[in-house]
Design a protein around this motif. Structure first.
Motif, PDB file in Angstrom:
ATOM      1  N   LEU A  25      45.950  34.314  36.167  1.00 19.23           N
ATOM      2  CA  LEU A  25      44.512  34.340  35.905  1.00 19.23           C
ATOM      3  C   LEU A  25      43.736  34.738  37.164  1.00 19.23           C
ATOM      4  O   LEU A  25      42.808  35.555  37.104  1.00 19.23           O
ATOM      5  CB  LEU A  25      44.033  32.967  35.414  1.00 19.23           C
ATOM      6  CG  LEU A  25      44.416  32.589  33.988  1.00 19.23           C
ATOM      7  CD1 LEU A  25      44.210  31.091  33.763  1.00 19.23           C
ATOM      8  CD2 LEU A  25      43.626  33.410  32.977  1.00 19.23           C
ATOM      9  N   HIS A  26      44.119  34.167  38.290  1.00 20.35           N
ATOM     10  CA  HIS A  26      43.448  34.481  39.557  1.00 20.35           C
ATOM     11  C   HIS A  26      43.576  35.978  39.893  1.00 20.35           C
ATOM     12  O   HIS A  26      42.585  36.623  40.272  1.00 20.35           O
ATOM     13  CB  HIS A  26      44.031  33.634  40.693  1.00 20.35           C
ATOM     14  CG  HIS A  26      43.459  33.978  42.023  1.00 20.35           C
ATOM     15  ND1 HIS A  26      42.268  33.472  42.464  1.00 20.35           N
ATOM     16  CD2 HIS A  26      43.906  34.814  42.992  1.00 20.35           C
ATOM     17  CE1 HIS A  26      41.992  33.980  43.661  1.00 20.35           C
ATOM     18  NE2 HIS A  26      42.979  34.792  43.999  1.00 20.35           N
ATOM     19  N   ASN A  27      44.776  36.511  39.756  1.00 18.94           N
ATOM     20  CA  ASN A  27      44.979  37.934  40.072  1.00 18.94           C
ATOM     21  C   ASN A  27      44.239  38.839  39.096  1.00 18.94           C
ATOM     22  O   ASN A  27      43.741  39.899  39.491  1.00 18.94           O
ATOM     23  CB  ASN A  27      46.475  38.257  40.117  1.00 18.94           C
ATOM     24  CG  ASN A  27      47.075  37.867  41.444  1.00 18.94           C
ATOM     25  OD1 ASN A  27      46.882  38.532  42.445  1.00 18.94           O
ATOM     26  ND2 ASN A  27      47.774  36.746  41.469  1.00 18.94           N
ATOM     27  N   LEU A  28      44.166  38.436  37.826  1.00 16.91           N
ATOM     28  CA  LEU A  28      43.367  39.206  36.877  1.00 16.91           C
ATOM     29  C   LEU A  28      41.890  39.169  37.265  1.00 16.91           C
ATOM     30  O   LEU A  28      41.202  40.199  37.229  1.00 16.91           O
ATOM     31  CB  LEU A  28      43.569  38.671  35.456  1.00 16.91           C
ATOM     32  CG  LEU A  28      44.832  39.158  34.764  1.00 16.91           C
ATOM     33  CD1 LEU A  28      45.208  38.256  33.604  1.00 16.91           C
ATOM     34  CD2 LEU A  28      44.650  40.606  34.303  1.00 16.91           C
ATOM     35  N   PRO A  81      38.967  29.666  34.533  1.00 15.85           N
ATOM     36  CA  PRO A  81      40.101  28.903  33.991  1.00 15.85           C
ATOM     37  C   PRO A  81      41.250  28.753  34.991  1.00 15.85           C
ATOM     38  O   PRO A  81      42.076  27.839  34.834  1.00 15.85           O
ATOM     39  CB  PRO A  81      40.550  29.715  32.776  1.00 15.85           C
ATOM     40  CG  PRO A  81      39.604  30.816  32.584  1.00 15.85           C
ATOM     41  CD  PRO A  81      38.688  30.860  33.769  1.00 15.85           C
ATOM     42  N   SER A  82      41.288  29.595  36.000  1.00 16.57           N
ATOM     43  CA  SER A  82      42.377  29.467  36.987  1.00 16.57           C
ATOM     44  C   SER A  82      42.195  28.244  37.878  1.00 16.57           C
ATOM     45  O   SER A  82      43.150  27.782  38.487  1.00 16.57           O
ATOM     46  CB  SER A  82      42.476  30.734  37.854  1.00 16.57           C
ATOM     47  OG  SER A  82      41.470  30.765  38.842  1.00 16.57           O
ATOM     48  N   LEU A  83      40.966  27.751  37.960  1.00 16.37           N
ATOM     49  CA  LEU A  83      40.700  26.560  38.775  1.00 16.37           C
ATOM     50  C   LEU A  83      41.416  25.373  38.163  1.00 16.37           C
ATOM     51  O   LEU A  83      41.803  24.443  38.669  1.00 16.37           O
ATOM     52  CB  LEU A  83      39.213  26.273  38.863  1.00 16.37           C
ATOM     53  CG  LEU A  83      38.409  27.274  39.679  1.00 16.37           C
ATOM     54  CD1 LEU A  83      36.931  26.960  39.558  1.00 16.37           C
ATOM     55  CD2 LEU A  83      38.830  27.249  41.135  1.00 16.37           C
ATOM     56  N   ILE A 121      34.934  36.437  36.292  1.00 17.84           N
ATOM     57  CA  ILE A 121      34.639  35.015  36.141  1.00 17.84           C
ATOM     58  C   ILE A 121      35.405  34.416  34.958  1.00 17.84           C
ATOM     59  O   ILE A 121      35.898  33.300  35.020  1.00 17.84           O
ATOM     60  CB  ILE A 121      33.107  34.780  36.008  1.00 17.84           C
ATOM     61  CG1 ILE A 121      32.434  35.056  37.347  1.00 17.84           C
ATOM     62  CG2 ILE A 121      32.800  33.374  35.512  1.00 17.84           C
ATOM     63  CD1 ILE A 121      30.916  35.148  37.274  1.00 17.84           C
ATOM     64  N   SER A 122      35.528  35.215  33.891  1.00 14.99           N
ATOM     65  CA  SER A 122      36.220  34.717  32.691  1.00 14.99           C
ATOM     66  C   SER A 122      37.693  34.411  32.975  1.00 14.99           C
ATOM     67  O   SER A 122      38.327  33.654  32.240  1.00 14.99           O
ATOM     68  CB  SER A 122      36.090  35.705  31.526  1.00 14.99           C
ATOM     69  OG  SER A 122      36.938  36.824  31.692  1.00 14.99           O
TER      70      SER A 122
END
Length: 176
Positions: free
Chosen positions: A152-155, A174-176, A169-170
């Motif tokens: 998710l972070h890399n996306l 959620p990566s947090l 942001i989307s």
């Protein structure tokens, strides 16, 4: 030298190939790239000799991934992608073309990161989306898992580079 004396100086053996792979990793960590690449390549060659030049095998795929990661670390993302694509093809042959498997998801993720490192964000997103989907299928769509968070972070990062901050942001939230 001991394993070669036990198994034969020029005899391909899985234990020798595994030790060579480990040596490649350790030489790489010490910054000795020539020694590292020599060990990685000898390990791959030996594994192909043991399991078959064109036979899909998890140990061969692992060596291909190691070579890909090594070249990525050295900044040659194109060479890295070549090795990682070969590994992905092999892992799909081993586990099934449409099977959700952690090794396939890992290969997809690594290829996505390599494309991002080359500045090819759209190609990166394609592979990272596949990795995310597969990783969620494996671990659960709502389960917290480090592989899901990293993907998710890399996306999110890839979408940031493409100036689509809402999309970034989307993925980042959620990566947090």
């Amino acid at each position: 030298k001991m394993l070669r004396a036990i198994h034969g100086e020029n005899t391909p053996h899985a234990e020798i190939a595994g030790t060579l792979l480990n040596l490649g990793e350790y030489w790489s960590k010490l910054g000795k790239e020539r020694k590292a690449i020599s060990c990685y390549e000898e390990s791959l060659s030996m594994k192909k000799s043991i399991y078959g030049e064109n036979t899909p095998h998890p140990d061969v795929a692992t060596s291909l991934d190691s070579l890909g990661l090594f070249w990525s670390k050295l900044g040659d993302a194109r060479k890295a992608i070549s090795y990682n694509m070969e590994s992905l093809k092999m892992r799909k042959a081993i586990h099934g073309e449409n099977t959700a498997h952690p090794d396939i998801a890992k290969s997809l993720y690594i290829i996505g990161v390599s494309w991002a490192n080359l500045g090819e964000q759209r190609k990166a997103i394609t592979y990272l989306e596949q990795a995310l989907s597969m990783t969620k299928d494996i671990y659960g769509h709502t389960a917290p898992h480090i592989d899901i968070a990293r993907t998710l972070h890399n996306l999110g990062t890839a979408w940031t580079v493409l100036d689509d901050h809402r999309k970034a942001i989307s993925y980042l939230e959620p990566s947090l």
